[in-house]
Design a protein around this motif. Sequence first.
Motif, PDB file in Angstrom:
ATOM      1  N   VAL A  58       9.097  -6.377   4.936  1.00  0.00           N
ATOM      2  CA  VAL A  58       8.382  -7.629   4.677  1.00  0.00           C
ATOM      3  C   VAL A  58       6.885  -7.350   4.543  1.00  0.00           C
ATOM      4  O   VAL A  58       6.218  -7.857   3.633  1.00  0.00           O
ATOM      5  N   ARG A  59       6.369  -6.540   5.449  1.00  0.00           N
ATOM      6  CA  ARG A  59       4.940  -6.205   5.427  1.00  0.00           C
ATOM      7  C   ARG A  59       4.574  -5.475   4.130  1.00  0.00           C
ATOM      8  O   ARG A  59       3.593  -5.806   3.464  1.00  0.00           O
ATOM      9  N   THR A  60       5.384  -4.487   3.759  1.00  0.00           N
ATOM     10  CA  THR A  60       5.112  -3.718   2.542  1.00  0.00           C
ATOM     11  C   THR A  60       5.163  -4.608   1.305  1.00  0.00           C
ATOM     12  O   THR A  60       4.299  -4.520   0.422  1.00  0.00           O
ATOM     13  N   GLY A  61       6.164  -5.495   1.246  1.00  0.00           N
ATOM     14  CA  GLY A  61       6.275  -6.392   0.111  1.00  0.00           C
ATOM     15  C   GLY A  61       5.092  -7.343   0.018  1.00  0.00           C
ATOM     16  O   GLY A  61       4.576  -7.605  -1.081  1.00  0.00           O
ATOM     17  N   PHE A  62       4.653  -7.812   1.165  1.00  0.00           N
ATOM     18  CA  PHE A  62       3.495  -8.707   1.183  1.00  0.00           C
ATOM     19  C   PHE A  62       2.255  -8.003   0.636  1.00  0.00           C
ATOM     20  O   PHE A  62       1.548  -8.530  -0.227  1.00  0.00           O
ATOM     21  N   LEU A  63       2.001  -6.809   1.121  1.00  0.00           N
ATOM     22  CA  LEU A  63       0.817  -6.068   0.686  1.00  0.00           C
ATOM     23  C   LEU A  63       0.878  -5.747  -0.807  1.00  0.00           C
ATOM     24  O   LEU A  63      -0.128  -5.862  -1.517  1.00  0.00           O
ATOM     25  N   GLU A  64       2.038  -5.363  -1.296  1.00  0.00           N
ATOM     26  CA  GLU A  64       2.164  -5.026  -2.716  1.00  0.00           C
ATOM     27  C   GLU A  64       1.909  -6.246  -3.593  1.00  0.00           C
ATOM     28  O   GLU A  64       1.202  -6.163  -4.608  1.00  0.00           O
ATOM     29  N   ARG A  65       2.481  -7.394  -3.227  1.00  0.00           N
ATOM     30  CA  ARG A  65       2.289  -8.619  -4.024  1.00  0.00           C
ATOM     31  C   ARG A  65       0.834  -9.045  -4.036  1.00  0.00           C
ATOM     32  O   ARG A  65       0.289  -9.407  -5.087  1.00  0.00           O
ATOM     33  N   GLN A  66       0.192  -9.018  -2.864  1.00  0.00           N
ATOM     34  CA  GLN A  66      -1.196  -9.464  -2.786  1.00  0.00           C
ATOM     35  C   GLN A  66      -2.128  -8.517  -3.531  1.00  0.00           C
ATOM     36  O   GLN A  66      -3.052  -8.954  -4.223  1.00  0.00           O
ATOM     37  N   HIS A  67      -1.912  -7.221  -3.397  1.00  0.00           N
ATOM     38  CA  HIS A  67      -2.750  -6.251  -4.112  1.00  0.00           C
ATOM     39  C   HIS A  67      -2.622  -6.451  -5.623  1.00  0.00           C
ATOM     40  O   HIS A  67      -3.630  -6.389  -6.354  1.00  0.00           O
ATOM     41  N   ALA A  68      -1.407  -6.689  -6.093  1.00  0.00           N
ATOM     42  CA  ALA A  68      -1.200  -6.870  -7.530  1.00  0.00           C
ATOM     43  C   ALA A  68      -1.916  -8.126  -8.019  1.00  0.00           C
ATOM     44  O   ALA A  68      -2.583  -8.107  -9.074  1.00  0.00           O
ATOM     45  N   TYR A  69      -1.778  -9.227  -7.293  1.00  0.00           N
ATOM     46  CA  TYR A  69      -2.429 -10.469  -7.712  1.00  0.00           C
ATOM     47  C   TYR A  69      -3.949 -10.325  -7.677  1.00  0.00           C
ATOM     48  O   TYR A  69      -4.650 -10.743  -8.609  1.00  0.00           O
ATOM     49  N   LEU A  70      -4.478  -9.729  -6.610  1.00  0.00           N
ATOM     50  CA  LEU A  70      -5.927  -9.608  -6.484  1.00  0.00           C
ATOM     51  C   LEU A  70      -6.507  -8.645  -7.510  1.00  0.00           C
ATOM     52  O   LEU A  70      -7.641  -8.819  -7.965  1.00  0.00           O
ATOM     53  N   ALA A  71      -5.748  -7.624  -7.881  1.00  0.00           N
ATOM     54  CA  ALA A  71      -6.225  -6.710  -8.926  1.00  0.00           C
ATOM     55  C   ALA A  71      -6.395  -7.464 -10.244  1.00  0.00           C
ATOM     56  O   ALA A  71      -7.396  -7.295 -10.959  1.00  0.00           O
ATOM     57  N   LYS A  72      -5.432  -8.330 -10.564  1.00  0.00           N
ATOM     58  CA  LYS A  72      -5.522  -9.131 -11.783  1.00  0.00           C
ATOM     59  C   LYS A  72      -6.680 -10.113 -11.706  1.00  0.00           C
ATOM     60  O   LYS A  72      -7.457 -10.256 -12.660  1.00  0.00           O
ATOM     61  N   LEU A  73      -6.816 -10.779 -10.547  1.00  0.00           N
ATOM     62  CA  LEU A  73      -7.911 -11.735 -10.363  1.00  0.00           C
ATOM     63  C   LEU A  73      -9.253 -11.023 -10.457  1.00  0.00           C
ATOM     64  O   LEU A  73     -10.201 -11.529 -11.074  1.00  0.00           O
ATOM     65  N   GLY A  74      -9.353  -9.844  -9.840  1.00  0.00           N
ATOM     66  CA  GLY A  74     -10.597  -9.088  -9.876  1.00  0.00           C
ATOM     67  C   GLY A  74     -11.002  -8.730 -11.304  1.00  0.00           C
ATOM     68  O   GLY A  74     -12.176  -8.816 -11.666  1.00  0.00           O
TER      69      GLY A  74
END
Length: 300
Positions: A58-74
Amino acid sequence: MTALQRLLVISDPDQLKSPAMERAVALAETTGAALDILVCGGPSGSLWILDETILEQVRTGFLERQHAYLAKLGDELSARGIKVTTEVFWADKPELDVLLYLDSRPADLVIKPARHEFPLKRMFMTPLDWQLLRHCPLPLHLVSSAERPLPRRVAASVDLSRSDAEGAALNEKILSVATDFAQQCGAALHLVMAYEQSRSFFAYAAGPVGWTEQVQEELTGNLRSAFNRFAEDHGVPAHHRHFLQGPPARTIAECTLAQGMDVVVMGTLTHQGLDKVLGSTAEQVLYKVPSIIAVRPPEA
């Protein structure tokens, strides 16, 4: 608050697109401030019963999803000329870790979506918004809604019934932060004070005196005079002054909505006992206005 050079957005994982983010982006574009975006997540109460292996997934999935979204937003924000950094972390106790994070993170303003928590829940735990209101070392901008991403009207809410040094210093800081913020947004500055005709409210000014209608009128007149002097000393024009009678939280909220204020700058203090459940005026106003900026006393 001096010129905005660095903004820190604390975003809930389920509120990545929010009025608070719109406000932060508008401020960054207008002022040229750098934008740091932080997403913090952690296990909910029900996740503690999971197997450690599943919890790690769960932790790994959370981090991967957030990193992907924030990379796009950035990338999107960088294309608009905004200097942006993003960070994600997972914490067993996000409320405590966010406060520790702020102690070592340079920023001129912390921006966060306001998250409404029901009174029953607040009896058993202190919401992150309230913890930040009481302990955040930096000016804190909690945003519920943002009809105009860039504010056009900013209100400084002061309490001149307090004549002690701490109260005077807090009022000065409130107006200073509100003035700087309004100037950087190109917004109009208003000054607000709400007073309640009660013995407890006037106790600051009157002390142990007989309570009569004459005393009440005299104290009200003294407060009005102090309010006008304060406004004149700081160059607030008469048509931007709001001296109001009524319970402070409700009255400030009603004035904010009636006058179309985008932001209310207020002071906040650490509370003990029952006040930790009932909340300060800033905490009570939070859920009734579009947004607030909370500041703590200079020595806090």
